[in-house]
Design a protein around this motif. Structure first.
Motif, PDB file in Angstrom:
ATOM      1  N   UNK A  94       0.855  -1.188   0.000  1.00  0.00           N
ATOM      2  CA  UNK A  94       0.000   0.000   0.000  1.00  0.00           C
ATOM      3  C   UNK A  94       0.887   1.233   0.000  1.00  0.00           C
ATOM      4  N   UNK A  95       0.574   2.198  -0.855  1.00  0.00           N
ATOM      5  CA  UNK A  95       1.326   3.452  -0.809  1.00  0.00           C
ATOM      6  C   UNK A  95       0.393   4.635  -1.060  1.00  0.00           C
ATOM      7  N   UNK A  96       0.741   5.766  -0.448  1.00  0.00           N
ATOM      8  CA  UNK A  96      -0.072   6.988  -0.551  1.00  0.00           C
ATOM      9  C   UNK A  96       0.812   8.130  -1.062  1.00  0.00           C
ATOM     10  N   UNK A  97       0.347   9.364  -0.903  1.00  0.00           N
ATOM     11  CA  UNK A  97       1.118  10.507  -1.443  1.00  0.00           C
ATOM     12  C   UNK A  97       1.453  11.522  -0.344  1.00  0.00           C
ATOM     13  N   UNK A  98       2.272  11.131   0.621  1.00  0.00           N
ATOM     14  CA  UNK A  98       2.618  12.067   1.685  1.00  0.00           C
ATOM     15  C   UNK A  98       3.598  13.139   1.192  1.00  0.00           C
TER      16      UNK A  98
END
Ligand SMILES: O=CC(=O)O
Length: 314
Positions: A94-98
């Motif tokens: 899982x990866x997001x856009x911090x």
């Protein structure tokens, strides 16, 4: 080879990202399949990635329907629409856009504070309606020097604090545990924080623990001179309680970028001059959304090349 990788898009994203996904992968858009059973029956064996956003992610049902799913890459910093436990269990990355949106969201938080206290939107309406010709606008409230309480002193909360310091505000915060390296005053409960600040900013992730973290007790503690700013998620706030507090004058004002049931906003708020309503645009600039899109693409590319993810969560 990349063209044969199936990617399922489950949230509306900026056209640039959708086009790039479409060029690089075999892209499926969930809204093209009103019956998701058709999508799963025909393409589940191809789909190896899901791309979501603030308004759509991967719940347990979707994850179970995609046996070849390897990665969920979300076009958002918030991951509340992803069943993180399930992903962990199944070994799905899982990866997001911090980071790339931190400045933008913090800037807008300050914008909301100023807009509410100085009634910027209502002043604009006053000029446009011609009412200025009938007399001056009433006096408003100063921001500089006020006490700002922040729920969640993560990347965005800290960036809001830094900006508010520039307005000579004193900063206090609530988080699950006290930050040993922070110079700001810590309160171990949200009610205590709300009782001791003028402006309360919600900047924490949405989890089971932070759902309705702003409840009646917190709103009453903030009080008729207090202002609530929400740039987190709508579900951080018990919206019915917020609306009644604003209508009854138990809360001084609110600046809201997010709502419990977007895009639906309680219409009772429309007539209130002490409330500023935004359509979930915290990160919504060309510069920042492009940087977010590049992170989504970069994470997918890294994953399918067997390289380390740029912003891994799991
Ligand atoms: O709401 C926007 C985000 O989570 O990035």
């Amino acid at each position: 080879m990349a063209g044969s990788i199936g990617v399922l898009l489950v949230a509306q994203v900026m056209p640039y990202l959708e086009q790039q996904l479409n060029t690089r992968y075999q892209l499926f858009r969930i809204w093209d399949y009103p019956q998701t059973t058709h999508l799963f029956a025909n393409h589940a064996a191809t789909i190896r990635a899901v791309v979501g956003g603030a308004n759509g992610g991967a719940d347990a049902e979707l994850i179970d329907a995609l046996p070849k799913l390897e990665i969920v890459s979300t076009f958002s910093v918030g991951m509340d629409k992803i069943d993180l436990e399930k992903c962990k269990e199944k070994g799905i990355r899982v990866c997001n856009t911090p980071d790339v949106l931190t400045d933008e969201v913090a800037d807008l938080s300050i914008g909301l504070i100023l807009a509410v206290l100085r009634r910027i939107c209502d002043c604009d309406r006053f000029v446009r309606s011609g009412n200025w010709k009938l007399g001056d606008y009433k006096l408003t409230t100063k921001f500089s020097g006020k006490t700002v309480g922040i729920i969640g002193l993560g990347r965005i909360g800290s960036a809001v604090a830094k900006r508010a310091e520039g307005f000579n505000c004193s900063i206090s915060y609530y988080s699950r545990t006290e930050k040993q390296d922070s110079k700001y005053k810590y309160y171990p409960s949200v009610v205590e924080l709300a009782s001791n600040c003028h402006i309360l900013v919600v900047a924490c992730p949405l989890t089971d623990e932070t759902h309705h973290i702003i409840n009646r007790e917190v709103i009453n503690a903030l009080g008729p001179k207090g202002v609530l700013i929400n740039i987190g998620r709508g579900k951080h706030v018990d919206e019915l309680e917020l609306v009644s507090a604003l209508l009854e004058g138990r809360l001084g004002g609110a600046g809201l970028d997010v709502f419990e049931n977007e895009p639906h906003v309680p219409e009772e708020l429309f007539g209130l001059e002490n409330v500023v309503l935004l359509p979930h645009v915290g990160s919504g600039t060309v510069e920042t959304r492009t940087a977010m899109a590049d992170l989504v693409l970069g994470n997918l590319e890294a994953h399918f090349l067997g390289k380390p993810l740029l912003t891994p969560w799991i």
